[in-house]
Design a protein around this motif. Sequence first.
Motif, PDB file in Angstrom:
ATOM      1  N   UNK A  48       0.830  -1.205   0.000  1.00 39.80           N
ATOM      2  CA  UNK A  48       0.000   0.000   0.000  1.00 39.80           C
ATOM      3  C   UNK A  48       0.866   1.257   0.000  1.00 39.80           C
ATOM      4  N   UNK A  49       1.917   1.254   0.818  1.00 37.43           N
ATOM      5  CA  UNK A  49       2.811   2.414   0.884  1.00 37.43           C
ATOM      6  C   UNK A  49       3.513   2.669  -0.450  1.00 37.43           C
ATOM      7  N   UNK A  50       4.010   1.612  -1.057  1.00 37.45           N
ATOM      8  CA  UNK A  50       4.717   1.755  -2.330  1.00 37.45           C
ATOM      9  C   UNK A  50       3.779   2.262  -3.434  1.00 37.45           C
ATOM     10  N   UNK A  51       2.585   1.669  -3.515  1.00 43.79           N
ATOM     11  CA  UNK A  51       1.625   2.075  -4.557  1.00 43.79           C
ATOM     12  C   UNK A  51       1.171   3.517  -4.354  1.00 43.79           C
ATOM     13  N   UNK A  59       3.551  -1.996 -11.961  1.00 44.75           N
ATOM     14  CA  UNK A  59       3.386  -3.047 -10.952  1.00 44.75           C
ATOM     15  C   UNK A  59       4.637  -3.911 -10.840  1.00 44.75           C
ATOM     16  N   UNK A  60       5.262  -4.205 -11.966  1.00 45.96           N
ATOM     17  CA  UNK A  60       6.477  -5.026 -11.938  1.00 45.96           C
ATOM     18  C   UNK A  60       7.625  -4.274 -11.266  1.00 45.96           C
ATOM     19  N   UNK A  61       7.715  -2.957 -11.478  1.00 48.70           N
ATOM     20  CA  UNK A  61       8.767  -2.165 -10.825  1.00 48.70           C
ATOM     21  C   UNK A  61       8.532  -2.092  -9.318  1.00 48.70           C
ATOM     22  N   UNK A  66       9.786  -3.993  -3.753  1.00 51.64           N
ATOM     23  CA  UNK A  66       9.284  -4.746  -2.591  1.00 51.64           C
ATOM     24  C   UNK A  66      10.248  -5.867  -2.208  1.00 51.64           C
ATOM     25  N   UNK A  67      10.664  -6.657  -3.189  1.00 50.93           N
ATOM     26  CA  UNK A  67      11.582  -7.781  -2.924  1.00 50.93           C
ATOM     27  C   UNK A  67      12.917  -7.275  -2.373  1.00 50.93           C
ATOM     28  N   UNK A  68      13.451  -6.251  -3.021  1.00 54.77           N
ATOM     29  CA  UNK A  68      14.733  -5.703  -2.575  1.00 54.77           C
ATOM     30  C   UNK A  68      14.617  -5.127  -1.167  1.00 54.77           C
ATOM     31  N   UNK A  69      13.471  -4.504  -0.881  1.00 60.23           N
ATOM     32  CA  UNK A  69      13.271  -3.940   0.450  1.00 60.23           C
ATOM     33  C   UNK A  69      13.340  -5.012   1.526  1.00 60.23           C
ATOM     34  N   UNK A  70      12.658  -6.120   1.339  1.00 59.83           N
ATOM     35  CA  UNK A  70      12.666  -7.164   2.361  1.00 59.83           C
ATOM     36  C   UNK A  70      14.068  -7.732   2.574  1.00 59.83           C
ATOM     37  N   UNK A  71      14.833  -7.874   1.506  1.00 50.67           N
ATOM     38  CA  UNK A  71      16.214  -8.331   1.659  1.00 50.67           C
ATOM     39  C   UNK A  71      17.021  -7.329   2.474  1.00 50.67           C
TER      40      UNK A  71
END
Length: 290
Positions: A48-51, A59-61, A66-71
Amino acid sequence: MQFLVYILAYPLLWLISILPFRLFYLLSDFVCFIIYRIIGYRKKVVRENLALTLPHLSKSELKEIEKKFYHHMCDMFLETIKTMSISPQEMEKRFRVTNIELVNEYAKKGKSVILVASHYASYEWLLTVNPKIDFKGIAVYKRVANPYFDKLVRKIRSKYDTELVETRKAIPTMAQNQRDGILSMYGLASDQSPKLDRIFHSMKFMGIEVPAHTGAEMLAKKYDLSVIFVKVKKVARGYYEATFVSIADNPNDYENFDITEKYLREVEKQIYEAPEFYLWTHKRWKHRIE
């Protein structure tokens, strides 16, 4: 019960802290898999924050960020634990400061400062800056509920000559240091959502009108503290670079909330450059002003 949890957890935390970096980051990858893929920790909030704040991205970006953030989040959490045992020499290599002279110029002028940071990149390792400054380094923090873990956090964060002061004691500490003529640098992170009973002003942050933390500006004006922003950049996994940016030399020369505005614009620039290193799990935009 709180003590039991602590004595069970502490040996594990210590073992994690002494792992060689290669194994350390393999563990971080595994933790990320659990947190992101299995538990899905605050995934809805992150999306929600990113969107909301990056609507110009596809959406793909957004998914890639999102993936990089969790890492990164898992790296940062474990790097905080690593602080328990990492040597000063190793830390010197991994957290580099580009312009410490800017900060120390204020000490030469006899001016204490407020250092405003954000929840970006490695804000925990910022504490390693303190041995390099000509001030007494004070970090304002929120007390941990478990008193044993709070003591551990204080021990970790004070390893580099940092005095930790609870939020409620910040004003008395500043007042006392001013009376005693103790030059100090007070570190605050002011980019998250303030409590509803402490809202004095709102402004756009990442394009969204939200309440803003104004405490740093109010304290700077009250005690005539210069304001500096610290920009932290992640240059590689486990390596960071900090650069100081002057926000206000004489805070009382500024109109109310102008300093807060300048600070948030610096935070925005950081986020837009590499959004994956911001702490998206916080509900920063929950009190949006339509």
